[in-house]
Write an enzyme that holds these catalytic residues in place. Structure first.
Site, PDB file in Angstrom:
ATOM      1  N   ASP A 154       0.851  -1.039  -0.767  1.00 15.95           N
ATOM      2  CA  ASP A 154      -0.002   0.058  -0.196  1.00 15.95           C
ATOM      3  C   ASP A 154       0.788   1.273   0.404  1.00 15.95           C
ATOM      4  O   ASP A 154       2.424   1.118   0.447  1.00 15.95           O
ATOM      5  CB  ASP A 154      -0.809  -0.080   1.240  1.00 15.95           C
ATOM      6  CG  ASP A 154      -0.217  -0.341   2.460  1.00 15.95           C
ATOM      7  OD1 ASP A 154       0.458   0.145   2.749  1.00 15.95           O
ATOM      8  OD2 ASP A 154      -1.380  -0.639   3.440  1.00 15.95           O
ATOM      9  N   ASN A 181      -7.572  -1.766  13.559  1.00 18.71           N
ATOM     10  CA  ASN A 181     -10.024  -1.723  12.873  1.00 18.71           C
ATOM     11  C   ASN A 181      -9.994  -3.554  12.151  1.00 18.71           C
ATOM     12  O   ASN A 181     -10.853  -3.509  11.527  1.00 18.71           O
ATOM     13  CB  ASN A 181     -10.568  -0.909  12.654  1.00 18.71           C
ATOM     14  CG  ASN A 181      -9.607  -0.286  11.029  1.00 18.71           C
ATOM     15  OD1 ASN A 181      -8.632  -0.867  11.000  1.00 18.71           O
ATOM     16  ND2 ASN A 181      -9.624   0.938  10.267  1.00 18.71           N
ATOM     17  N   HIS A 232      -8.137  -3.731   9.768  1.00 17.31           N
ATOM     18  CA  HIS A 232      -7.548  -3.710   8.129  1.00 17.31           C
ATOM     19  C   HIS A 232      -6.393  -4.691   7.486  1.00 17.31           C
ATOM     20  O   HIS A 232      -5.710  -4.881   8.777  1.00 17.31           O
ATOM     21  CB  HIS A 232      -7.241  -2.527   7.879  1.00 17.31           C
ATOM     22  CG  HIS A 232      -6.316  -1.652   7.748  1.00 17.31           C
ATOM     23  ND1 HIS A 232      -6.308   0.042   8.667  1.00 17.31           N
ATOM     24  CD2 HIS A 232      -5.348  -1.692   8.606  1.00 17.31           C
ATOM     25  CE1 HIS A 232      -5.226   0.217   8.957  1.00 17.31           C
ATOM     26  NE2 HIS A 232      -4.833  -0.690   8.447  1.00 17.31           N
ATOM     27  N   GLU A 257     -10.257  -1.378   4.495  1.00 19.45           N
ATOM     28  CA  GLU A 257     -10.764  -0.998   5.736  1.00 19.45           C
ATOM     29  C   GLU A 257     -11.684  -1.826   6.026  1.00 19.45           C
ATOM     30  O   GLU A 257     -12.320  -2.232   4.896  1.00 19.45           O
ATOM     31  CB  GLU A 257     -11.297  -0.065   5.726  1.00 19.45           C
ATOM     32  CG  GLU A 257      -9.622   1.597   5.422  1.00 19.45           C
ATOM     33  CD  GLU A 257      -9.065   1.601   6.741  1.00 19.45           C
ATOM     34  OE1 GLU A 257      -9.289   0.716   8.169  1.00 19.45           O
ATOM     35  OE2 GLU A 257      -8.582   2.288   6.627  1.00 19.45           O
TER      36      GLU A 257
HETATM   37  C1  GLP Z   1      -0.975   0.731   8.665  1.00 25.02           C
HETATM   38  C2  GLP Z   1      -0.855  -0.126   6.825  1.00 25.02           C
HETATM   39  C3  GLP Z   1      -0.995  -1.512   7.026  1.00 25.02           C
HETATM   40  C4  GLP Z   1      -0.433  -1.544   8.578  1.00 25.02           C
HETATM   41  C5  GLP Z   1      -1.355  -1.343   9.590  1.00 25.02           C
HETATM   42  C6  GLP Z   1      -0.217  -1.806  10.420  1.00 25.02           C
HETATM   43  O1  GLP Z   1      -1.654   1.823   8.314  1.00 25.02           O
HETATM   44  N1  GLP Z   1      -1.556   0.187   6.033  1.00 25.02           N
HETATM   45  O2  GLP Z   1      -0.103  -2.127   6.055  1.00 25.02           O
HETATM   46  O3  GLP Z   1       0.240  -2.978   8.483  1.00 25.02           O
HETATM   47  O4  GLP Z   1      -1.480  -0.280   9.609  1.00 25.02           O
HETATM   48  O5  GLP Z   1       1.054  -0.454  11.091  1.00 25.02           O
HETATM   49  P1  GLP Z   1       1.361  -0.798  12.151  1.00 25.02           P
HETATM   50  O6  GLP Z   1       2.603  -1.923  12.275  1.00 25.02           O
HETATM   51  O7  GLP Z   1       2.098   0.305  12.327  1.00 25.02           O
HETATM   52  O8  GLP Z   1       0.487  -1.161  13.733  1.00 25.02           O
END
Ligand code: GLP
Length: 232
Positions: A61, A127, A129, A134
Site C-alpha cells: 500500500d 480496526n 484492516h 478497511e
Molecule cells: C497501516 C498500514 C498497514 C499496516 C497497519 C498496521 O496503516 N496500511 O499496511 O500493516 O496499518 O500498522 P502498524 O504496524 O504501524 O501497527
C-alpha cells in the site's frame, strides 16, 4: 494456520526466520508483498544481518500524499528494505501519478502478470484492516484508491501530523488473500484484541483480517503481548 508466540525481544528474529523459510519454499525469485508500519520494522532489521534470497518485492500500500514525503511508504522502504544485502527496488504505487485509479489498475494487472504473490507479509490495523482494506471491504476487492477510516488517519497522524492523508492506494483483498502464503505479524498489547478477533472471531467484512482464517497457508508470528487474548 501456524501460530508462533515469542517474547517481545525475539519478535524480529522470529519474523525474519519465518520470512526466509517461506521464501525458500516458494522457489527462485518469489514475488513478495511487503507491509510497512511499526510492526515489520524489527523483521527488516533482523534481515539486515542475514541478507536476502533473490526476491521481487511489491509494496502492499501507499498513502495518497506527496510522493517524496518522509512519512510515505516509499520512504520507509528506502530506509528499511532497499539497504538490505540482496534487496532490489520495491515495485510500488506512485502517488504522484496523474490518474490514481489508472495507477491502481496498473498495479492490479502487474501482480497477476508477475505470477501472483508467492508470499505476502502483513501487519494488522487496530480496526482489522489489511494493508488499507478497511472494514467493509469486499472479499474479492482489487487494488484501488480507498478512503482511510478514522483509526488509520489517527495512526498516520503520528508521523504526518495535521497533513495526514485522507486516502490510500492498496492492493485489494483479491491480491492479498490470493497470495500463495501469508505471514501475519503483530506485536504489542494494543493489538491483542484485534488479533483474537481476526484469528478466532467471526469471518466477514467487519474485520477484513478475519478472512485469513480461510487461507490455506497462513503463518502468524506474535509477541506475547499481542497474543494475550488469543486462546491457545
Ligand atoms: C497501516 C498500514 C498497514 C499496516 C497497519 C498496521 O496503516 N496500511 O499496511 O500493516 O496499518 O500498522 P502498524 O504496524 O504501524 O501497527
Amino acid at each position: 494456520m501456524r501460530v508462533e508466540v515469542v517474547p517481545a525481544g525475539a519478535f524480529g528474529e522470529a519474523a525474519a526466520a519465518a520470512f526466509l523459510e517461506l521464501c525458500a519454499r516458494r522457489g527462485a525469485q518469489p514475488l513478495v508483498g511487503l507491509a510497512t508500519g511499526n510492526t515489520p520494522t524489527a523483521m527488516y532489521q533482523a534481515l539486515a544481518g542475514r541478507g536476502l534470497p533473490g526476491v521481487r518485492a511489491f509494496a502492499v500500500d501507499e498513502y495518497v500524499g506527496p510522493r517524496e514525503h518522509a512519512c510515505s511508504n516509499r520512504a520507509y522502504f528506502r530506509s528499511y528494505w532497499e539497504p538490505l544485502p540482496g534487496a532490489g527496488v520495491v515495485e510500488q504505487f506512485d502517488p504522484g501519478a496523474a490518474d490514481l485509479d489508472q495507477e491502481c489498475e496498473r498495479v492490479a494487472a502487474a501482480v497477476p502478470a508477475g505470477g501472483g504473490l508467492d508470499l505476502v507479509v502483513l501487519g494488522i490495523g487496530l480496526n482489522g484492516h489489511l494493508a488499507f482494506n478497511e472494514p467493509g471491504s469486499a472479499r474479492d476487492c482489487p487494488a484501488r484508491v480507498v478512503e482511510l477510516h478514522r483509526e488509520s488517519r489517527t495512526a498516520a497522524a503520528r508521523c504526518w501530523g495535521a497533513a495526514a492523508p485522507r486516502q490510500g492506494m492498496t492492493l485489494g483483498l483479491r491480491e492479498l488473500l490470493g497470495a500463495k502464503a501469508v505471514l501475519l505479524l503483530a506485536n504489542g498489547e494494543a493489538k491483542a484484541a484485534i488479533v483474537a478477533r481476526a484469528l478466532q472471531g467471526e469471518v466477514g467484512p467487519e474485520c477484513p483480517a478475519s478472512w485469513l482464517q480461510e487461507h490455506p497457508d497462513l503463518t502468524v508470528v506474535l509477541d506475547e503481548a499481542a497474543a494475550g487474548r488469543y486462546l491457545r
